[in-house]
Design a protein around this motif. Structure first.
Motif, PDB file in Angstrom:
ATOM      1  N   TRP A 151       0.839  -1.211   0.000  1.00  0.00           N
ATOM      2  CA  TRP A 151       0.000   0.000   0.000  1.00  0.00           C
ATOM      3  C   TRP A 151       0.867   1.252   0.000  1.00  0.00           C
ATOM      4  O   TRP A 151       0.656   2.177  -0.777  1.00  0.00           O
ATOM      5  CB  TRP A 151      -0.920  -0.040   1.211  1.00  0.00           C
ATOM      6  CG  TRP A 151      -1.830   1.130   1.376  1.00  0.00           C
ATOM      7  CD1 TRP A 151      -2.734   1.614   0.468  1.00  0.00           C
ATOM      8  CD2 TRP A 151      -1.935   1.961   2.541  1.00  0.00           C
ATOM      9  NE1 TRP A 151      -3.409   2.693   1.004  1.00  0.00           N
ATOM     10  CE2 TRP A 151      -2.937   2.934   2.278  1.00  0.00           C
ATOM     11  CE3 TRP A 151      -1.301   1.969   3.786  1.00  0.00           C
ATOM     12  CZ2 TRP A 151      -3.310   3.901   3.204  1.00  0.00           C
ATOM     13  CZ3 TRP A 151      -1.674   2.932   4.719  1.00  0.00           C
ATOM     14  CH2 TRP A 151      -2.665   3.892   4.420  1.00  0.00           C
ATOM     15  N   HIS A 152       1.863   1.280   0.880  1.00  0.00           N
ATOM     16  CA  HIS A 152       2.766   2.426   0.920  1.00  0.00           C
ATOM     17  C   HIS A 152       3.537   2.572  -0.399  1.00  0.00           C
ATOM     18  O   HIS A 152       3.853   3.695  -0.809  1.00  0.00           O
ATOM     19  CB  HIS A 152       3.752   2.273   2.075  1.00  0.00           C
ATOM     20  CG  HIS A 152       3.171   2.592   3.417  1.00  0.00           C
ATOM     21  ND1 HIS A 152       2.616   3.810   3.710  1.00  0.00           N
ATOM     22  CD2 HIS A 152       3.059   1.842   4.556  1.00  0.00           C
ATOM     23  CE1 HIS A 152       2.186   3.813   4.971  1.00  0.00           C
ATOM     24  NE2 HIS A 152       2.437   2.632   5.502  1.00  0.00           N
ATOM     25  N   ALA A 153       3.826   1.472  -1.058  1.00  0.00           N
ATOM     26  CA  ALA A 153       4.563   1.519  -2.318  1.00  0.00           C
ATOM     27  C   ALA A 153       3.666   1.839  -3.507  1.00  0.00           C
ATOM     28  O   ALA A 153       4.161   2.002  -4.630  1.00  0.00           O
ATOM     29  CB  ALA A 153       5.276   0.180  -2.548  1.00  0.00           C
ATOM     30  N   GLY A 154       2.362   1.926  -3.282  1.00  0.00           N
ATOM     31  CA  GLY A 154       1.437   2.277  -4.357  1.00  0.00           C
ATOM     32  C   GLY A 154       1.185   1.158  -5.341  1.00  0.00           C
ATOM     33  O   GLY A 154       0.916   1.415  -6.524  1.00  0.00           O
ATOM     34  N   ARG A 155       1.232  -0.108  -4.887  1.00  0.00           N
ATOM     35  CA  ARG A 155       0.998  -1.229  -5.792  1.00  0.00           C
ATOM     36  C   ARG A 155      -0.497  -1.591  -5.782  1.00  0.00           C
ATOM     37  O   ARG A 155      -0.981  -2.226  -4.840  1.00  0.00           O
ATOM     38  CB  ARG A 155       1.863  -2.431  -5.397  1.00  0.00           C
ATOM     39  CG  ARG A 155       3.347  -2.166  -5.554  1.00  0.00           C
ATOM     40  CD  ARG A 155       4.149  -3.465  -5.621  1.00  0.00           C
ATOM     41  NE  ARG A 155       4.107  -4.206  -4.388  1.00  0.00           N
ATOM     42  CZ  ARG A 155       4.987  -4.054  -3.390  1.00  0.00           C
ATOM     43  NH1 ARG A 155       5.956  -3.156  -3.482  1.00  0.00           N
ATOM     44  NH2 ARG A 155       4.898  -4.783  -2.290  1.00  0.00           N
TER      45      ARG A 155
END
Length: 352
Positions: A151-155
């Motif tokens: 989620w933090h990596a935007g996947r």
């Protein structure tokens, strides 16, 4: 079924009430990580919906970071209350730990709440059937911590749900990803039997598929398997010239499938080539040379050749159907009658 939070009778009675809006796109994921490479956890923005009856939850656990809430609502009313509390406190990521039925329940109950901006959704495949997680490519061993990192990596992977409602009613639609009618209802009963003997996921799918083939091809299950069910299909707004429109009409059909997923378990391709959007497969009955044409169908065979055998495919944004003997959506049986199926707005799924 262990993938549902509330029983099918209450769902059939209540799932189509209350207003609804389309689910909206993903939240903005923060772009920072700490020095060891793992994004810091802001527990107030994250919550887990857990179905404690799900097979994987009971056998493997969840590996939840400290401070992240894990809630297990046991009724439809409890689930709505829980999701409303998430909205009030600004939860931006909801992790669903369960099977396909649990995901369906969360999306159905949350649809009327997420009118402006929906939270991101993640699926941890902990149910007896996890077709959506397979389609999204989620690692069966993924943990809550892995989801938070993604989620933090935007996947994100975008998928629209099928939205099912009754004509001339304004109630909230039921949202799911794999619709089946005809012998698919009986095949689902077979899958439930395999679960009781310890078969799950692809093994359960394979066993129920083999049982269904045997019942149709050799008459093991009685004449009902071969006769099919009366199903009416129309595709409003779809040009009559589009390939596959010969499926329109009311007749006995062996099976009807609709999905917005790209990939199905076991690599079967009943809708042909991999693609997005809402896709229909519907067959007439009897199917000549059943075993040969069944194999061609699940391997994604040529549309024109299959159409000559009464096996039709169609892409449509909306379908108007009338099913004689009910249908299955993500493992749960719904009553017969007339329904509208629409392709919903894309949903942002976090994919670790």
């Amino acid at each position: 079924m262990d993938g549902t939070i509330y029983d099918s009778r209450s769902l059939a009675r209540l799932a189509f009430d209350g207003g609804a809006e389309d689910l909206r796109g993903p939240v903005n994921a923060p772009a920072y990580v700490d020095r060891v490479g793992r994004a810091p956890v802001d527990a107030s923005r994250i919550a887990v919906i857990c179905n404690p009856r799900s097979h994987g939850v009971k056998t493997k656990g969840l590996d939840v970071p400290p401070g992240v809430d894990v809630l297990s609502p046991r009724t439809r009313a409890d689930l709505r209350k829980t999701l409303n509390e998430f909205k009030t406190r600004g939860v931006e990521l909801i992790i669903v730990a369960g099977g396909d039925g649990t995901v369906r329940d969360v999306l159905t109950c949350g649809g009327s709440l997420w009118q402006e901006q929906a939270p991101a959704i993640a699926v941890l495949p902990k149910g007896k059937t996890n077709a959506l997680a397979i389609d999204l490519g989620v690692d069966p061993e993924a943990s809550v911590a892995d989801v938070i990192d993604a989620w933090h990596a935007g996947r994100f992977t975008m998928r629209p749900a099928i939205e099912i409602s009754r004509p001339d009613e304004t109630g909230a639609p039921v949202r799911g990803f794999l619709f089946g009618a005809g012998i698919f209802v009986s095949a689902t009963d077979l899958a439930q039997t395999t679960h009781r003997f310890g078969a799950f996921n692809n093994v359960a799918v394979a066993l129920s598929m083999l049982g269904s083939i045997a019942n149709v091809a050799f008459g093991f299950g009685g004449s009902g398997w071969r006769e099919g069910k009366r199903i009416g299909i129309s595709a409003p707004g779809t040009p009559d010239s589009r390939p596959g429109m010969d499926v329109v009409g009311t007749r006995n059909r062996l099976i009807m499938l609709v999905s917005t997923m790209h990939r199905l378990p076991l690599g079967v391709r009943p809708f042909g080539r991999e693609r997005g959007g809402m896709k229909l497969l519907a067959t007439e009955t009897p199917i000549p040379h059943f075993l040969v044409n069944f194999w061609r169908t699940i391997r994604g065979g040529d549309d024109a050749k299959l159409a000559r055998a009464g096996i039709h495919r169609l892409d449509a944004r909306e379908l108007d159907i009338d099913v004689e003997d009910g249908f299955v959506l993500d493992g749960e049986v719904f009553p017969g009658g007339r329904y509208i199926l629409r392709e919903g707005a894309p949903i942002a799924f976090v994919t670790p």
